[in-house]
Design an enzyme around this catalytic site. Structure first.
Site, PDB file in Angstrom:
ATOM      1  N   GLY A  36       0.489   5.063  -0.400  1.00 26.07           N
ATOM      2  CA  GLY A  36      -0.921   5.251  -0.076  1.00 26.07           C
ATOM      3  C   GLY A  36      -1.781   5.966  -1.103  1.00 26.07           C
ATOM      4  O   GLY A  36      -2.913   6.330  -0.796  1.00 26.07           O
ATOM      5  N   ASP A  89       1.998  -2.845   4.191  1.00 28.61           N
ATOM      6  CA  ASP A  89       3.261  -2.781   3.459  1.00 28.61           C
ATOM      7  C   ASP A  89       4.326  -3.439   4.329  1.00 28.61           C
ATOM      8  O   ASP A  89       4.153  -3.570   5.542  1.00 28.61           O
ATOM      9  CB  ASP A  89       3.649  -1.329   3.131  1.00 28.61           C
ATOM     10  CG  ASP A  89       4.542  -1.250   1.893  1.00 28.61           C
ATOM     11  OD1 ASP A  89       4.038  -0.981   0.791  1.00 28.61           O
ATOM     12  OD2 ASP A  89       5.771  -1.482   2.030  1.00 28.61           O
ATOM     13  N   ASP A 107       4.825  -9.019   5.815  1.00 36.27           N
ATOM     14  CA  ASP A 107       5.161  -9.527   4.495  1.00 36.27           C
ATOM     15  C   ASP A 107       3.845  -9.997   3.868  1.00 36.27           C
ATOM     16  O   ASP A 107       3.182 -10.887   4.409  1.00 36.27           O
ATOM     17  CB  ASP A 107       6.153 -10.684   4.625  1.00 36.27           C
ATOM     18  CG  ASP A 107       6.621 -11.165   3.260  1.00 36.27           C
ATOM     19  OD1 ASP A 107       5.852 -11.049   2.275  1.00 36.27           O
ATOM     20  OD2 ASP A 107       7.752 -11.663   3.174  1.00 36.27           O
ATOM     21  N   ALA A 120       0.773  -1.245   0.000  1.00 33.21           N
ATOM     22  CA  ALA A 120       0.000   0.000   0.000  1.00 33.21           C
ATOM     23  C   ALA A 120       0.802   1.292   0.000  1.00 33.21           C
ATOM     24  O   ALA A 120       0.284   2.330  -0.392  1.00 33.21           O
ATOM     25  CB  ALA A 120      -0.935   0.006   1.218  1.00 33.21           C
ATOM     26  N   CYS A 125       3.556  -0.997 -12.479  1.00 30.30           N
ATOM     27  CA  CYS A 125       3.852   0.127 -13.371  1.00 30.30           C
ATOM     28  C   CYS A 125       5.078  -0.230 -14.203  1.00 30.30           C
ATOM     29  O   CYS A 125       6.000   0.555 -14.317  1.00 30.30           O
ATOM     30  CB  CYS A 125       4.017   1.427 -12.598  1.00 30.30           C
ATOM     31  SG  CYS A 125       5.337   1.393 -11.398  1.00 30.30           S
ATOM     32  N   LYS A 172      -3.270   4.726  -3.669  1.00 29.28           N
ATOM     33  CA  LYS A 172      -4.474   3.939  -3.964  1.00 29.28           C
ATOM     34  C   LYS A 172      -5.280   3.662  -2.697  1.00 29.28           C
ATOM     35  O   LYS A 172      -6.503   3.603  -2.737  1.00 29.28           O
ATOM     36  CB  LYS A 172      -4.090   2.666  -4.712  1.00 29.28           C
ATOM     37  CG  LYS A 172      -3.415   3.007  -6.038  1.00 29.28           C
ATOM     38  CD  LYS A 172      -2.992   1.844  -6.847  1.00 29.28           C
ATOM     39  CE  LYS A 172      -2.096   2.275  -8.004  1.00 29.28           C
ATOM     40  NZ  LYS A 172      -0.737   2.706  -7.572  1.00 29.28           N
ATOM     41  N   ASP A 208      -0.835  -4.049  -5.764  1.00 26.58           N
ATOM     42  CA  ASP A 208      -0.106  -3.086  -6.600  1.00 26.58           C
ATOM     43  C   ASP A 208       1.369  -3.389  -6.341  1.00 26.58           C
ATOM     44  O   ASP A 208       2.011  -2.797  -5.485  1.00 26.58           O
ATOM     45  CB  ASP A 208      -0.492  -1.665  -6.146  1.00 26.58           C
ATOM     46  CG  ASP A 208       0.067  -0.593  -7.053  1.00 26.58           C
ATOM     47  OD1 ASP A 208       0.310  -0.875  -8.239  1.00 26.58           O
ATOM     48  OD2 ASP A 208       0.276   0.533  -6.573  1.00 26.58           O
TER      49      ASP A 208
END
Ligand SMILES: C[S@@+](CC[C@H](N)C(=O)[O-])C[C@H]1O[C@@H](n2cnc3c(N)ncnc32)[C@H](O)[C@@H]1O
Lengths: 314, 152
Positions: free
Chosen positions: A119, A139, A166, A116, A237, A121, A184
């Protein structure tokens, strides 16, 4: 204009991708991306925030594929504006807003954001939940969690739990628990090279392959945390099929109840997932994944896939 | 995570009494108040608390809304924004320029005397959290360092 350095491996990767326009891609790497923001309706009404910004000379244009997203058309530094520090706006890449639109969380749902930080998203999901339901923002990295906490606070979110774990271990305590899951994943970032030229200079097949194993474990873990009929979005990405189609191919092999869904977003140029790369053929379902290239919107490049969990069990 | 406990109903009503006395409002509506460490108050929902019990590695939940300093409540920026329209007492209005200074963390000088220890700053209709009033008529914004606008 300064020249961007590209590793040999990256050159080989780019020329191995069938549909990509390499010249346009390299050109886009050299230029800054268009600035975009999301107005935060947890703090004030959309139209009030937009008119405050316009009064201060910020020229805005609606981004068609996402609620609350706007291109900043003129050259203003939104980051130093009061509206930004007060949490009325969040600076977020225009394509980075797409995965949450695809996930489409609803008020009242339980949502997991497995990777995350910082942050963008998480705060977008929370905005759509409107304080109803719960978002767990996880995270692994303590330093990045500090940025996540600051952003969650600045955006005024009351229904978020921040965890440090994790992501691969999450099913140990949250198996079949969530309505929606976003993965993500950490990636080699070839979709955001214009922000960090180092990603192109240092890119290697080896690093991408190593990362793809982590990405697959995270995707499987996220999927196992979904309730039956739940929806997961996996996004990166980056452009490398090893971190994208390969991961999804292996996810659907190891989880036969995973279904890939087609994605529709207004106004976003989307390319289908690759069916073949370096003599390897992928499962035809993988075509439902989407690829967005950085030169298509002068913004980030992204890979997005929507997966639902069929029936009972994991 | 720092020790986190649900505010008992007696502590919760004591907190609300302090809010009412200082700012003329006591209402964080139907949400849950939790205490983190000695003096920090966060706001969240029932569902969030329930889900947090199931999670591991929890670092925080909900929104930081206030700090209790002795007999006073110091609202965070978000805490003041949630109460915003209901804050009736101890308000100060800032101009755009003063609001920027406030978010830089600089004290604001006021002509008139302010008879309170803490006040809530307003810029247009937006709340900017609490400031501490000093004897010389200056108000010191309680904006955490991470939140401040960096001066060019
Ligand atoms: C692409 S970034 C996420 C960006 C974020 N979703 C946003 O929109 O702001 C990937 C994140 O994955 C985190 N990460 C890496 N390995 C992880 C793991 N094993 N479990 C959980 N998170 C991990 C990284 O620390 C990094 O913050």
């Amino acid at each position: 204009m300064s020249t961007i350095r590209i590793s040999e491996d990256l050159k080989n990767l780019l020329y191995s991708l069938p549909e990509i326009d390499v010249e346009s891609l390299l050109e886009s790497y050299r230029k800054p991306m268009r600035q975009s923001i999301r107005v935060n309706t947890l703090k004030a009404k959309e139209e009030d925030i937009v008119s405050m910004l316009r009064e201060k000379g910020v020229e805005l244009e609606k981004i068609p594929w996402t609620r609350y997203g706007y291109w900043v058309v003129n050259n203003v530094n939104v980051a130093s504006m009061l509206e930004h520090v007060l949490g009325l706006v969040y600076i977020q890449g225009a394509i980075s807003m797409a995965p949450v639109e695809v996930l489409s969380p609803k008020p009242g749902e339980l949502v997991l954001d497995l990777c995350a930080a910082p942050g963008s998203k998480t705060t977008q999901i929370a905005q759509i939940l409107q304080g109803e339901g719960v978002i767990v923002a996880n995270d692994v990295n303590a330093k990045r969690i500090r940025a996540l906490s600051s952003n969650v606070q600045r955006c005024g979110i009351i229904n978020c739990i921040i965890t440090q774990a994790d992501g691969r271990k999450f099913p140990l305590w949250a198996k079949s628990f969530f309505d929606k899951v976003l993965v993500d994943a950490p990636c080699t970032s070839l979709g955001i090279v214009s922000k960090d030229w180092g990603a192109a200079k240092n890119w290697s097949f080896r690093a991408s392959e190593r990362l793809s194993k982590l990405q697959l474990s995270l995707a499987i873990s996220g999927f196992d945390c979904l309730k039956a009929s739940g929806t997961m979005v996996y996004a990166t990405c980056t452009l490398s099929p090893q971190e994208n189609e390969w991961v999804i191919e292996h996810l659907i092999m190891s989880r036969p109840n995973a279904r890939l869904e087609s994605i529709k977003l207004e106004g976003l140029k989307m390319n289908k997932g690759l069916l073949e790369w370096q003599h390897k053929k992928f499962n035809p379902e993988v075509e439902r994944c989407v690829r967005v290239y950085p030169y298509e919107h002068e913004a980030e490049g992204f890979f997005i896939v929507k997966i639902t969990k069929e029936g009972e069990g994991s | 995570m720092k020790r986190t406990i649900l505010l008992s109903s007696s502590k919760s009503s004591a907190f609300q009494t302090m809010l009412e006395r200082q700012y003329g409002t006591k209402d964080f509506s139907d949400k849950i108040l939790i205490q983190v460490g000695e003096d920090k108050i966060r706001l969240t929902t029932n569902d969030t608390v329930k889900v947090a019990e199931k999670m591991r590695g929890v670092q925080s939940l909900g929104l930081y809304v206030a700090k209790v300093k002795g007999q006073d409540v110091v609202l965070s920026i978000e805490g003041s924004q949630l109460l915003c329209n209901n804050i009736k007492k101890n308000r100060i209005e800032l101009t755009e320029e003063q609001a920027r200074l406030w978010m830089v963390g600089a004290p604001i000088q006021f002509e008139r005397l302010i008879a309170a220890k803490y006040v809530v700053a307003f810029y247009k209709n937006i709340c900017l959290g609490c400031g501490r009033v000093s004897a010389d008529g200056k108000v010191y914004p309680q904006v955490p360092k991470w939140r401040r606008i960096q001066q060019e």
